[in-house]
Structure formats: C-alpha cells, structure tokens
Design a protein around this motif. Structure first.
Motif, short mmCIF file in Angstrom:
data_model
loop_
_atom_site.label_atom_id
_atom_site.label_comp_id
_atom_site.label_asym_id
_atom_site.label_seq_id
_atom_site.Cartn_x
_atom_site.Cartn_y
_atom_site.Cartn_z
N ALA A 210 1.05 -1.07 -0.11
CA ALA A 210 0.16 -0.10 0.01
C ALA A 210 0.96 1.14 -0.09
N ILE A 211 1.97 1.28 0.68
CA ILE A 211 2.48 2.45 0.84
C ILE A 211 3.74 2.49 -0.15
N LEU A 212 4.52 1.52 -0.74
CA LEU A 212 5.34 1.53 -1.70
C LEU A 212 4.89 1.56 -3.02
N SER A 213 3.54 1.33 -3.22
CA SER A 213 2.96 1.51 -4.61
C SER A 213 3.01 2.92 -5.15
N SER A 214 3.39 2.83 -6.51
CA SER A 214 3.24 4.06 -7.12
C SER A 214 1.94 4.72 -7.33
N ILE A 215 0.83 3.99 -6.98
CA ILE A 215 -0.53 4.43 -7.09
C ILE A 215 -0.88 4.74 -5.58
N SER A 216 -1.90 5.57 -5.29
CA SER A 216 -2.42 5.93 -3.98
C SER A 216 -3.25 4.69 -3.53
N LEU A 217 -2.63 4.01 -2.54
CA LEU A 217 -3.30 2.92 -2.11
C LEU A 217 -3.24 2.79 -0.32
N LEU A 218 -2.97 4.02 0.12
CA LEU A 218 -2.48 4.03 1.54
C LEU A 218 -3.97 3.60 2.33
N PHE A 219 -4.98 3.69 1.82
CA PHE A 219 -6.16 3.14 2.58
C PHE A 219 -6.33 1.88 3.02
N LEU A 220 -5.52 1.20 1.99
CA LEU A 220 -5.75 -0.54 2.53
C LEU A 220 -5.51 -0.75 3.84
N VAL A 221 -4.57 0.24 4.43
CA VAL A 221 -4.08 -0.17 5.96
C VAL A 221 -5.13 -0.07 6.99
N TYR A 222 -6.19 0.80 6.59
CA TYR A 222 -7.17 1.08 7.90
C TYR A 222 -8.05 -0.25 7.91
N PRO A 223 -8.40 -1.27 7.07
CA PRO A 223 -9.05 -2.54 7.53
C PRO A 223 -8.04 -3.18 8.35
N LEU A 224 -6.55 -3.50 8.26
CA LEU A 224 -6.07 -3.74 9.32
C LEU A 224 -6.15 -3.29 10.50
N ILE A 225 -6.01 -2.12 10.73
CA ILE A 225 -6.24 -1.28 12.09
C ILE A 225 -7.52 -1.80 12.75
N ILE A 226 -8.69 -1.95 11.85
CA ILE A 226 -9.96 -2.10 12.25
C ILE A 226 -9.75 -3.56 12.88
N TRP A 227 -9.33 -4.62 12.10
CA TRP A 227 -9.19 -5.82 12.41
C TRP A 227 -8.38 -6.04 13.72
N ALA A 228 -7.16 -5.47 13.77
CA ALA A 228 -6.26 -5.60 14.98
C ALA A 228 -7.12 -4.99 16.27
N ALA A 229 -7.84 -3.85 16.08
CA ALA A 229 -8.45 -3.09 17.29
C ALA A 229 -10.00 -4.30 17.59
N LEU A 230 -10.51 -4.88 16.80
CA LEU A 230 -11.56 -5.58 17.02
C LEU A 230 -11.13 -6.88 17.64
N ARG A 231 -10.06 -7.42 17.38
CA ARG A 231 -9.85 -8.88 17.98
C ARG A 231 -8.67 -8.52 18.84
N PHE A 232 -7.68 -7.66 19.17
CA PHE A 232 -6.78 -7.60 20.12
C PHE A 232 -6.39 -6.23 20.81
N GLN A 233 -7.59 -5.36 20.81
CA GLN A 233 -7.74 -4.26 21.17
C GLN A 233 -6.34 -3.44 21.06
N LEU A 234 -5.97 -2.50 22.12
CA LEU A 234 -4.99 -1.63 21.89
C LEU A 234 -3.73 -2.05 21.56
N LEU A 235 -3.41 -3.21 22.04
CA LEU A 235 -2.04 -3.85 21.82
C LEU A 235 -1.93 -4.06 20.39
N GLY A 236 -2.87 -4.74 19.67
CA GLY A 236 -2.74 -5.17 18.53
C GLY A 236 -2.65 -3.91 17.50
N SER A 237 -3.81 -2.97 17.76
CA SER A 237 -3.86 -1.91 16.90
C SER A 237 -2.77 -0.85 16.96
N VAL A 238 -2.17 -0.81 17.97
CA VAL A 238 -0.94 0.16 18.25
C VAL A 238 0.31 -0.50 17.37
#
Length: 342
Positions: A210-238
């Motif tokens: 998402a970050i190293l791609s030449s096209i703008s794909l930064l939004f792809l990291v937000y599902p990961l943040i949501i997954w980590a927060a839902l399943r592992f709370q603060l430690l996973g999301s941070v």
C-alpha cells in the motif's frame, strides 16, 4: 508478571538512581532510532516521528514524576550526538523535559488510567498529552533556534509544525504501546496466536504494498487497523500502527512509493496527516471497543448475580449477600446481648 515485579522494585526509594539511568538510556536509544530517518524542512533537520517523547511520557506515568532527571539527561545526550553544546541547548533540554512533565500532570488531573480501558483515557492522551503538552517542546525548541540565529525567522512556522507533529506522533504511537507492555499480565491464549500470526503476515505483505506502490493505496491499511482493534484491542492496533508508520516514514524519507515526486513540505504534510489519522483511529477505536467489552462483562456479572438471588428466593432460602456486602460487618443486634451488657 515478572515485568510487573521489576517495575515495583524500581519504584522503591533505593531504585531512584536506577530509574533515572534507565530512563536516560531508553530516551537516548529512542532518540537515536528517531534520528535514523530525518526530513530537511527549511534548512532544519526534523524527525517525522520522535519516539523519545513517547518514552518520556510513559516513564513518568509508570515510575512517577521523580524520574524526570532521566529525561533531561537523555535529551542532553541526544543533543550532544547532533551538535556541540551551546547556550541554546539549555532551552532544548527545558522544553523536552517540561512537555512530558506537563502532559503527565494534565493526565493525572483528568483521572487518566494507564490501562486505556476507557474512551476518556484515549481522548485525554490524544488531546491533553499529544496535541497540547507537546506545544511546549516545539515552541521552546524552535524559539531558541530563532533567538540564537540558528534558524531564519521566515522558516519558523514550517519547522515548528514539523517539530510539534513529530513529538505528538511519538506520544500517540509509542506511549500506548509501552503502557500496554508495562501492564501486561498474561500472554494470549494458544488459539489466539494463530489469528495474531495471520494478522502479522497479512500486515507484512499489505502495508509495504500500500505504501510503496506508485498509485495511492494508503487506504488499504485501515482494514488492518480495524481488524487489530476488534480482535486484539489496543496492543494489536498500536503494533499495527507502529509498523505502518515506520514503513511510511522510510518511504517518505527516501521519496519513493506514495511519496515520490513531492517536495519536502508536501512529503512532510502527507506523511504526518497519514500517520496522525492512522494513530488516532487505532487508539480511539481500540479504546471504544475495550470500554464496550468491559461494560458487557459488568452487565453479565450483574445478571448472573441476579439469577442466583432469584434461584434462592424460589427455593425459599435467604438470598446470598452480594460480594461487597459480605466484606462489610453487619449491624449488631442489641436484643442478642445479655442484660446489663454495655
């Protein structure tokens, strides 16, 4: 549990010197890590993320305010690594020490809890510590550079903004992680490690894409943040936010991927906006989820106690006293005393 015991030992009066030396070493180490990736803004060298600010605040919250000399010593060592000592260094040391101390005082006044189990704790960390207290270090530091003619007056605001955001990002990303590690009680259950491993593998593959791609794909990291927060709370999301911020900072300083063909100011603004929104999402979302889970557990416990009371009433027995009432002595019946007893 061993980490908790170690912290309790360091809090003893005899451990003050060890506390100060430990904070000094951690602050200096975090500063060296932050200086590995720098941006030049209007001729001044700034760091997109200053982890030392997060280390300083976490140390004050865990050990107490008495460990503040370690922050000053660590900041002094970091300044010596960059340049020779001068009179303006005193201003830098004052700002870098006063900012986390004021942040800790503001959080204490707001009733902050280091477990970050409530939304109000997350909001206090964001608005009182990260966005408000760090104004001190940025203002004092850049002001000293201008007064001593080490920075041109017209460059004040861009450098001040970069300094402030770098300190704020250190608090937003590093402080919650250190607080979670300091308060860790038990490891994840064996079944959760499989999901945690899957999350880590997907993050290691998706975040660089998402970050190293030449096209703008930064939004792809937000599902990961949501997954980590839902399943592992603060430690996973941070942890997920920290990994993403590191990859984004490397890409920004190298001028590749989503940050290619941008000027220095544009790179700084894009990087700080991305890191800031991602860190806020991780912190506040995990705080909301943790607070809701704690509320649900409290309601379930209250319902269970109510069911037990109803079962005893149905059976014709005296209902059991609540746990809080069991711990308190009951009233004394004067009729059970012998005659003439006081």
């Amino acid at each position: 549990m061993a980490a908790v015991v170690g912290i309790e030992q360091l809090r003893r009066p005899g451990g003050l010197i060890v506390q100060v030396l430990l904070v000094t070493a951690c602050y200096y180490g975090a500063a060296r890590l932050g200086l590995l990736r720098r941006l030049t803004v209007e001729g001044a060298v700034v760091t997109p993320i200053w982890p030392a600010s997060g280390v300083a605040l976490a140390a004050l919250l865990v050990f107490g305010l008495r460990c503040w000399p370690g922050i000053s010593l660590g900041a002094f060592c970091a300044v010596l690594y960059l340049t020779s000592p001068d009179i303006w260094v005193l201003g830098i040391l004052f700002g870098n020490t006063a900012a986390p101390v004021c942040a800790a005082l503001l959080l204490r006044r707001a009733g902050f809890r280091t477990d970050l189990a409530r939304l109000r704790d997350g909001l206090a960390l964001v608005f009182l510590a990260a966005l408000t207290a760090t104004l001190i270090s940025a203002t004092v530091g850049v002001g000293m550079l201008v007064v001593t003619d080490n920075l041109a007056g017209h460059s004040l605001w861009p450098v001040w903004l970069a300094w402030w955001v770098g300190d704020a990002m250190g608090v937003l990303i590093v402080t919650p992680l250190l607080l979670m590690l300091a308060g860790a009680r038990r490891p994840l259950p064996l079944g959760r490690w499989k999901e945690a491993t899957a999350l880590a593998v997907i993050a290691c593959a998706l975040v660089p894409l998402a970050i190293l791609s030449s096209i703008s794909l930064l939004f792809l990291v937000y599902p990961l943040i949501i997954w980590a927060a839902l399943r592992f709370q603060l430690l996973g999301s941070v942890l997920c936010a920290l990994f993403t911020s590191v990859v984004a900072t490397v890409a920004a300083t190298e001028g590749i991927g989503a940050f290619a063909e941008l000027g220095r100011i544009a790179v700084m603004l894009k990087l700080q906006a991305f890191n800031g929104t991602m860190a806020l999402t991780a912190l506040l979302l995990s705080a909301v989820i943790t607070e809701q889970r704690n509320t649900r557990r409290s309601v379930e416990k209250a319902c269970q106690e109510l069911v037990e009371v109803l079962e005893h009433l149905t059976a014709g027995e005296a209902p059991p006293r609540p746990q809080a009432a069991r711990d308190q002595p009951g009233p004394v019946d004067d009729r059970s005393r012998p005659t003439g007893a006081p």
